[in-house]
Design a protein around this motif. Structure first.
Motif, PDB file in Angstrom:
ATOM      1  N   ILE A  70      42.785 -15.644 -11.463  1.00 45.44           N
ATOM      2  CA  ILE A  70      41.472 -15.794 -10.832  1.00 45.44           C
ATOM      3  C   ILE A  70      41.270 -14.805  -9.691  1.00 45.44           C
ATOM      4  CG2 ILE A  70      41.230 -18.212 -11.476  1.00 45.44           C
ATOM      5  CD1 ILE A  70      42.108 -19.002  -8.703  1.00 45.44           C
ATOM      6  N   ARG A  71      42.369 -14.154  -9.276  1.00 47.57           N
ATOM      7  CA  ARG A  71      42.281 -13.128  -8.233  1.00 47.57           C
ATOM      8  C   ARG A  71      43.039 -11.891  -8.720  1.00 47.57           C
ATOM      9  NH1 ARG A  71      44.090 -14.876  -2.475  1.00 47.57           N
ATOM     10  NH2 ARG A  71      43.557 -12.678  -2.228  1.00 47.57           N
ATOM     11  N   PRO A  72      42.441 -11.114  -9.622  1.00 46.74           N
ATOM     12  CA  PRO A  72      43.141  -9.969 -10.223  1.00 46.74           C
ATOM     13  C   PRO A  72      43.634  -8.938  -9.216  1.00 46.74           C
ATOM     14  CG  PRO A  72      41.093 -10.452 -11.393  1.00 46.74           C
ATOM     15  CD  PRO A  72      41.080 -11.281 -10.169  1.00 46.74           C
ATOM     16  N   GLU A  73      43.038  -8.922  -8.023  1.00 46.14           N
ATOM     17  CA  GLU A  73      43.408  -7.902  -7.040  1.00 46.14           C
ATOM     18  C   GLU A  73      44.841  -8.066  -6.532  1.00 46.14           C
ATOM     19  OE1 GLU A  73      41.626 -11.268  -4.581  1.00 46.14           O
ATOM     20  OE2 GLU A  73      41.261 -10.310  -6.525  1.00 46.14           O
ATOM     21  N   ILE A  74      45.450  -9.258  -6.705  1.00 47.80           N
ATOM     22  CA  ILE A  74      46.818  -9.430  -6.199  1.00 47.80           C
ATOM     23  C   ILE A  74      47.868  -8.954  -7.206  1.00 47.80           C
ATOM     24  CG2 ILE A  74      46.078 -11.422  -4.833  1.00 47.80           C
ATOM     25  CD1 ILE A  74      47.868 -13.097  -6.790  1.00 47.80           C
ATOM     26  N   LYS A  75      47.417  -8.410  -8.345  1.00 47.73           N
ATOM     27  CA  LYS A  75      48.374  -7.945  -9.349  1.00 47.73           C
ATOM     28  C   LYS A  75      49.319  -6.905  -8.775  1.00 47.73           C
ATOM     29  CE  LYS A  75      48.528  -6.194 -14.111  1.00 47.73           C
ATOM     30  NZ  LYS A  75      47.717  -5.844 -15.301  1.00 47.73           N
ATOM     31  N   ARG A  76      48.813  -6.025  -7.912  1.00 42.88           N
ATOM     32  CA  ARG A  76      49.653  -4.982  -7.316  1.00 42.88           C
ATOM     33  C   ARG A  76      50.718  -5.576  -6.391  1.00 42.88           C
ATOM     34  NH1 ARG A  76      48.039   0.307  -6.740  1.00 42.88           N
ATOM     35  NH2 ARG A  76      48.431   0.347  -4.488  1.00 42.88           N
ATOM     36  N   SER A  77      50.446  -6.758  -5.859  1.00 45.38           N
ATOM     37  CA  SER A  77      51.377  -7.379  -4.912  1.00 45.38           C
ATOM     38  C   SER A  77      52.557  -8.055  -5.591  1.00 45.38           C
ATOM     39  CB  SER A  77      50.645  -8.441  -4.074  1.00 45.38           C
ATOM     40  OG  SER A  77      49.463  -7.942  -3.511  1.00 45.38           O
ATOM     41  N   ILE A  78      52.329  -8.589  -6.777  1.00 43.96           N
ATOM     42  CA  ILE A  78      53.298  -9.487  -7.408  1.00 43.96           C
ATOM     43  C   ILE A  78      54.710  -8.901  -7.525  1.00 43.96           C
ATOM     44  CG2 ILE A  78      53.861 -10.578  -9.629  1.00 43.96           C
ATOM     45  CD1 ILE A  78      50.952 -11.489  -9.779  1.00 43.96           C
ATOM     46  N   PRO A  79      54.884  -7.628  -7.896  1.00 44.22           N
ATOM     47  CA  PRO A  79      56.262  -7.127  -8.005  1.00 44.22           C
ATOM     48  C   PRO A  79      57.058  -7.188  -6.709  1.00 44.22           C
ATOM     49  CG  PRO A  79      54.741  -5.672  -9.146  1.00 44.22           C
ATOM     50  CD  PRO A  79      53.904  -6.639  -8.369  1.00 44.22           C
ATOM     51  N   PHE A  80      56.387  -7.246  -5.568  1.00 48.32           N
ATOM     52  CA  PHE A  80      57.069  -7.148  -4.285  1.00 48.32           C
ATOM     53  C   PHE A  80      57.247  -8.500  -3.590  1.00 48.32           C
ATOM     54  CE2 PHE A  80      54.818  -3.232  -5.213  1.00 48.32           C
ATOM     55  CZ  PHE A  80      55.845  -2.305  -5.114  1.00 48.32           C
ATOM     56  N   LEU A  81      56.802  -9.589  -4.214  1.00 50.50           N
ATOM     57  CA  LEU A  81      56.947 -10.911  -3.612  1.00 50.50           C
ATOM     58  C   LEU A  81      58.406 -11.354  -3.611  1.00 50.50           C
ATOM     59  CD1 LEU A  81      53.925 -12.794  -5.243  1.00 50.50           C
ATOM     60  CD2 LEU A  81      53.983 -11.602  -3.047  1.00 50.50           C
ATOM     61  N   ALA A  82      58.761 -12.186  -2.646  1.00 48.49           N
ATOM     62  CA  ALA A  82      60.116 -12.750  -2.630  1.00 48.49           C
ATOM     63  C   ALA A  82      60.268 -13.832  -3.688  1.00 48.49           C
ATOM     64  CB  ALA A  82      60.429 -13.317  -1.251  1.00 48.49           C
ATOM     65  N   ALA A  83      59.183 -14.551  -3.959  1.00 51.24           N
ATOM     66  CA  ALA A  83      59.203 -15.606  -4.977  1.00 51.24           C
ATOM     67  C   ALA A  83      57.822 -15.693  -5.611  1.00 51.24           C
ATOM     68  CB  ALA A  83      59.593 -16.943  -4.364  1.00 51.24           C
ATOM     69  N   ILE A  84      57.805 -15.795  -6.923  1.00 50.00           N
ATOM     70  CA  ILE A  84      56.534 -15.950  -7.635  1.00 50.00           C
ATOM     71  C   ILE A  84      55.996 -17.358  -7.453  1.00 50.00           C
ATOM     72  CG2 ILE A  84      55.446 -15.960  -9.913  1.00 50.00           C
ATOM     73  CD1 ILE A  84      56.135 -13.175  -8.938  1.00 50.00           C
ATOM     74  N   SER A  85      56.881 -18.340  -7.554  1.00 50.74           N
ATOM     75  CA  SER A  85      56.466 -19.736  -7.467  1.00 50.74           C
ATOM     76  C   SER A  85      57.417 -20.503  -6.550  1.00 50.74           C
ATOM     77  CB  SER A  85      56.450 -20.373  -8.864  1.00 50.74           C
ATOM     78  OG  SER A  85      55.935 -21.687  -8.811  1.00 50.74           O
ATOM     79  N   PRO A  86      57.148 -20.559  -5.257  1.00 47.71           N
ATOM     80  CA  PRO A  86      58.034 -21.252  -4.328  1.00 47.71           C
ATOM     81  C   PRO A  86      58.085 -22.768  -4.522  1.00 47.71           C
ATOM     82  CG  PRO A  86      56.045 -20.530  -3.216  1.00 47.71           C
ATOM     83  CD  PRO A  86      56.012 -19.910  -4.574  1.00 47.71           C
ATOM     84  N   VAL A  87      57.117 -23.310  -5.260  1.00 47.77           N
ATOM     85  CA  VAL A  87      57.164 -24.720  -5.662  1.00 47.77           C
ATOM     86  C   VAL A  87      57.198 -24.717  -7.189  1.00 47.77           C
ATOM     87  CG1 VAL A  87      56.068 -26.988  -5.522  1.00 47.77           C
ATOM     88  CG2 VAL A  87      55.814 -25.374  -3.625  1.00 47.77           C
ATOM     89  N   PRO A  88      58.374 -24.537  -7.776  1.00 50.96           N
ATOM     90  CA  PRO A  88      58.450 -24.299  -9.220  1.00 50.96           C
ATOM     91  C   PRO A  88      57.963 -25.458 -10.084  1.00 50.96           C
ATOM     92  CG  PRO A  88      60.644 -24.598  -8.275  1.00 50.96           C
ATOM     93  CD  PRO A  88      59.704 -24.469  -7.126  1.00 50.96           C
ATOM     94  N   ASN A  89      57.970 -26.683  -9.576  1.00 50.74           N
ATOM     95  CA  ASN A  89      57.499 -27.834 -10.361  1.00 50.74           C
ATOM     96  C   ASN A  89      56.086 -28.250  -9.962  1.00 50.74           C
ATOM     97  OD1 ASN A  89      58.508 -28.691  -7.853  1.00 50.74           O
ATOM     98  ND2 ASN A  89      58.903 -30.762  -8.587  1.00 50.74           N
ATOM     99  N   TRP A  90      55.261 -27.253  -9.634  1.00 50.12           N
ATOM    100  CA  TRP A  90      53.902 -27.556  -9.193  1.00 50.12           C
ATOM    101  C   TRP A  90      53.086 -28.293 -10.249  1.00 50.12           C
ATOM    102  CZ3 TRP A  90      50.048 -25.310 -12.094  1.00 50.12           C
ATOM    103  CH2 TRP A  90      50.379 -24.164 -12.822  1.00 50.12           C
ATOM    104  N   ARG A  91      53.370 -28.035 -11.521  1.00 49.80           N
ATOM    105  CA  ARG A  91      52.624 -28.732 -12.587  1.00 49.80           C
ATOM    106  C   ARG A  91      52.895 -30.232 -12.539  1.00 49.80           C
ATOM    107  NH1 ARG A  91      53.925 -23.857 -15.190  1.00 49.80           N
ATOM    108  NH2 ARG A  91      52.122 -22.789 -16.131  1.00 49.80           N
ATOM    109  N   GLN A  92      54.170 -30.603 -12.468  1.00 47.05           N
ATOM    110  CA  GLN A  92      54.522 -32.023 -12.409  1.00 47.05           C
ATOM    111  C   GLN A  92      53.944 -32.697 -11.182  1.00 47.05           C
ATOM    112  OE1 GLN A  92      56.494 -29.390 -13.151  1.00 47.05           O
ATOM    113  NE2 GLN A  92      58.504 -30.074 -13.912  1.00 47.05           N
ATOM    114  N   LEU A  93      53.855 -31.939 -10.094  1.00 48.17           N
ATOM    115  CA  LEU A  93      53.319 -32.483  -8.843  1.00 48.17           C
ATOM    116  C   LEU A  93      51.799 -32.417  -8.785  1.00 48.17           C
ATOM    117  CD1 LEU A  93      55.919 -30.850  -6.439  1.00 48.17           C
ATOM    118  CD2 LEU A  93      55.805 -33.259  -7.087  1.00 48.17           C
TER     119      LEU A  93
END
Length: 352
Positions: A164-187
């Motif tokens: 929903i925010r395509p502009e952050i695509k350039r940022s993603i390779p440099f993040l420390a974590a893609i999903s810091p709450v990995p079980n966000w779906r269950q929650l």
């Protein structure tokens, strides 16, 4: 449980409403950076204000307390210490540079006097460069806390946010974590919601007490123990989801801000990124590569030692450790792994 209240809290409870109350938690390993945190905070406090520190003591020696007293002489600051044992949080995960002392902040609503309805929380590895009364006076609007987005992992899930925010695509390779709450779906969390760093916060203790937040936070950590990443920060972001307010980014400059090649790769607004990187109100020495260790990884390391030289530990510098092949290999591996992750994520994004 509180084992001992070492100083009378009368002065704390009679503090003027305009004087900031700051909560810190530290043990003996963090005494030098704690001295930097407290000295820098008191030195930058606005004229006419007094800083009240509540220090949750996870095991600080008498000689180190003497050094802190010497450090803070003639500064507008008072320290009120709470001696606190680790028993209540001893089953919770620790790793890297984190000890159980990091979890003490979760119990703030219960441990601090009820008359204190808000408090600024500061990690003991920050360098304050602005007047904390500015933070103290920000409206809370009954939110659980105010905090800054974590520049290392600013979204609950970056891949989902990118849809929903395509502009952050350039940022993603440099993040420390893609999903810091990995079980966000269950929650049932919104993956595009921002994720905050817990090292600098303004806490709404009145609401914490009404809702017995300490119990909810500890239960969150225990019920989701196999998913916990970044210790206390996991629980705070899960329990407080969509009920916290954002501080300006420069109030918590994470070390990861220097990992982005230039502002065009920033996952936050360019103006916010530049303010965080170039004009930080608080420098937060995040990650295990601390400036007081021998390896000079942090680009603002000299500023830490300039402040340390104004404390009782004037002139102290870390000694060069003896050569260790394993240690050398571990340090090299950090850079190789980081480069590999960046390449992998760039390739993965081509298929998304």
């Amino acid at each position: 449980m509180i084992q001992q209240l070492q100083h009378n809290t009368t002065k704390l409870l009679s503090a003027r409403s305009s004087d900031p109350i700051v909560l810190c938690a530290a043990d003996e390993h963090y005494v030098k950076p704690l001295a930097v945190t407290l000295h820098s905070a008191a030195s930058h406090l606005g004229a006419g204000h007094h800083l009240h520190i509540v220090l949750m003591d996870g095991g600080i020696t008498d000689s180190s307390f003497e050094g802190l007293r010497e450090t803070l002489t003639d500064l507008p600051i008072s320290i009120h210490t709470l001696k606190f044992g680790h028993d209540e949080v001893s089953d919770l995960m620790t790793s890297h540079h984190i000890t159980h002392t990091a979890y003490f902040r979760l119990l703030a609503g219960r441990l601090l006097p009820e008359e204190i309805e808000r408090v600024i929380y500061l990690d003991s590895d920050v360098l304050v460069q602005d007047d904390l009364s500015k933070l103290w006076n920000l409206p809370l609007h009954d939110q659980y806390c105010l905090a800054a987005v974590d520049i290392a992992c600013p979204f609950i899930d970056a891949y989902q946010t990118q849809q929903i925010r395509p502009e952050i695509k350039r940022s993603i390779p440099f993040l420390a974590a893609i999903s810091p709450v990995p079980n966000w779906r269950q929650l049932q969390l919104d993956p595009a919601q921002p994720y905050f760093n817990s090292g600098v916060m303004v806490l709404n203790l009145a609401r914490w007490r009404r809702e017995q937040i300490d119990r909810q936070l500890l239960a969150c950590l225990r019920n989701n123990s196999s998913f916990v990443w970044c210790w206390d920060q996991y629980a705070l972001n899960v329990v407080f989801a969509e009920q916290w307010g954002q501080l300006p980014a420069n109030w918590n400059q994470g070390a990861h801000v220097f990992e982005y090649p230039d502002p065009s790769f920033s996952p936050i607004a360019t103006d916010d990124f530049l303010a965080m990187r170039d004009q930080p109100s608080i420098i937060h020495f995040t990650t295990e590569f601390k400036p007081w260790k021998y390896e000079p990884f942090h680009p603002l390391r000299d500023q830490f030692f300039e402040q340390l030289d104004q404390t009782a530990w004037n002139g102290w510098r870390p000694e060069k450790p003896p050569f260790s092949l394993r240690r050398w290999w571990d340090l090299q591996a950090v850079h190789w792994i980081r480069a590999g992750v960046i390449r992998y994520r760039k390739l993965k994004l081509l298929t998304r």
